[in-house]
Enzyme design. Sequence first.
Site, mmCIF file in Angstrom:
data_model
loop_
_atom_site.group_PDB
_atom_site.id
_atom_site.type_symbol
_atom_site.label_atom_id
_atom_site.label_comp_id
_atom_site.label_asym_id
_atom_site.label_seq_id
_atom_site.Cartn_x
_atom_site.Cartn_y
_atom_site.Cartn_z
ATOM 1 N N TYR A 15 38.437 33.153 29.625
ATOM 2 C CA TYR A 15 38.514 32.143 30.680
ATOM 3 C C TYR A 15 37.117 31.759 31.159
ATOM 4 O O TYR A 15 36.182 32.554 31.109
ATOM 5 C CB TYR A 15 39.404 32.609 31.833
ATOM 6 C CG TYR A 15 38.953 33.859 32.566
ATOM 7 C CD1 TYR A 15 38.032 33.782 33.611
ATOM 8 C CD2 TYR A 15 39.479 35.104 32.248
ATOM 9 C CE1 TYR A 15 37.641 34.916 34.305
ATOM 10 C CE2 TYR A 15 39.099 36.249 32.931
ATOM 11 C CZ TYR A 15 38.179 36.153 33.960
ATOM 12 O OH TYR A 15 37.790 37.269 34.632
ATOM 13 N N HIS B 153 41.358 44.469 33.171
ATOM 14 C CA HIS B 153 40.749 45.262 34.245
ATOM 15 C C HIS B 153 41.504 46.580 34.392
ATOM 16 O O HIS B 153 42.740 46.593 34.399
ATOM 17 C CB HIS B 153 40.824 44.505 35.572
ATOM 18 C CG HIS B 153 40.013 43.248 35.603
ATOM 19 N ND1 HIS B 153 38.730 43.201 36.060
ATOM 20 C CD2 HIS B 153 40.314 41.977 35.212
ATOM 21 C CE1 HIS B 153 38.260 41.956 35.973
ATOM 22 N NE2 HIS B 153 39.210 41.197 35.454
ATOM 23 N N TYR C 165 44.791 33.672 35.567
ATOM 24 C CA TYR C 165 45.310 34.731 36.427
ATOM 25 C C TYR C 165 46.376 34.170 37.361
ATOM 26 O O TYR C 165 46.267 33.028 37.821
ATOM 27 C CB TYR C 165 44.191 35.316 37.305
ATOM 28 C CG TYR C 165 43.280 36.267 36.580
ATOM 29 C CD1 TYR C 165 43.558 37.628 36.527
ATOM 30 C CD2 TYR C 165 42.125 35.801 35.948
ATOM 31 C CE1 TYR C 165 42.712 38.501 35.864
ATOM 32 C CE2 TYR C 165 41.272 36.669 35.288
ATOM 33 C CZ TYR C 165 41.570 38.016 35.253
ATOM 34 O OH TYR C 165 40.736 38.879 34.607
HETATM 35 FE FE LIG Z 1 38.836 39.214 34.756
#
Ligand SMILES: [Fe+2]
Lengths: 257, 193
Positions: A165, A180, A126
């Site tokens: 991840y 998301h 991220y």
């Molecule tokens: Fe996530």
Amino acid sequence: MTTLLTQGDISAEIADEREAYAARVAAGAPVENHPGRGYAPYRGSLLRHPERPLVAVHGDPEAVELSGPVFGVTDVTAFDHDLTRQHRGEPLGERVKVTGRVLDRDGRAVRGQLVEIWQANASGRYAHQRDDHPAPLDPHFTGVGRTLTGDDGEYEFVTVKPGAYPWRNHVGAWRPAHIHFSLFGTAFTQRLVTQMYFPGDPLFPYDPILQSVTDESARARLVAAYDHDLSVPEWALGYRWDIVLDGPSATWTEEGR
Amino acid sequence: MSLAPTPSQTVGPFYGYALPFARGGDLAPTGHPDTITVHGHVYDGAGEPVPDALVEIWQPAPDGSRTGAPGSLRRDPVTGGIIGRDGVAFTGFGRVATDADGHYVLRTLPPGGAPYLSLIVFARGLLHHLCTRVYLPGRADPTADVLLASLSPGRRDTLLAAPDGGGAPGVLRFDIRLRYDGVHEETVFLAFH
Ligand SMILES: [Fe+2]
């Protein structure tokens, strides 16, 4: 000194939770469409959910929550839905198109509403300072998208498939690839934040967040379908994911008047 | 109702670069004389502040309108960046992440026709968001409001914003306790059917 939790420990708890749910349903309890807020295999949930049951508000046509926020052309730009075009260069990864419709439980399209997404890059990282796991950042990918639903409740994003991840729920915990999603309906009661998964991911059975949805068919509703007709030759793979918002809607009260 | 709903999932730890937006907690136009400030901490069941929660607010406009208005995430036409509300339209919606100390601040105008603000709390660790209400002092009659009247005094108090001692007028405190910590009553959370 606490002993390290293994995947075996967590998998055993997941199996126990599933068994307990099956027993509840067999005894006549209703199907659970949402995760319970306290789901022990997801350790982060333990201190962050109420002990007491929720207090029901029903039959109050004056409840403010039966209306909700609205968004418009001022809130979204024409580029927001394409996560591959937010930088000077193109991101690495498998380009995908994700599309579907946003509906209420009566099957009515949710029109002109805001859909927001965020995700890891193709390497599973991220663009967030607290994500420090050793996978590369991509200078051409932030991983944030927005769009407004169309007249049929439809939305579409172009992005790259996010990578799996690791996280620290237990030793060897990996999240299956997911995007998301944040959604608004016609009423604040319909607000939904969730995650979309990709079909056939081998990490599904190991992941306490996906498995927190103990009902198998409910869990399946979090998984997009590969749709070959949506794929664009020599450009992108297509996935379809329809979203149904729970909760009473604003029109529910209008019809009741 | 016929369609089965899409399940909720946690907002996770990494929403911070996606969901919060510039001046997300400032629903009131800058300098508006009727502005009220509602602030507090989000706490977990150990009594610790929650630094990765997200609080959303929805409320009627001061004139009682519940239609809301677009423009909470108004964009700069040149850069595409979020510049926020125009200060004229009252959007009724706000969103703010808690800071490293688990603290949030909302600045808004009193709602017309309702004694409360509606809040939703998201957090890492929370698999399904929680709904609550901030009842405003002097506007809520605890014996007349159906929800407040149904609660024991201790539970009811968790929904009442308190004038903040020593603060300027219009500054209200509203802590959100996700879970009983052994000392403090947990906040009343709501389900809508
Ligand atoms: Fe996530």
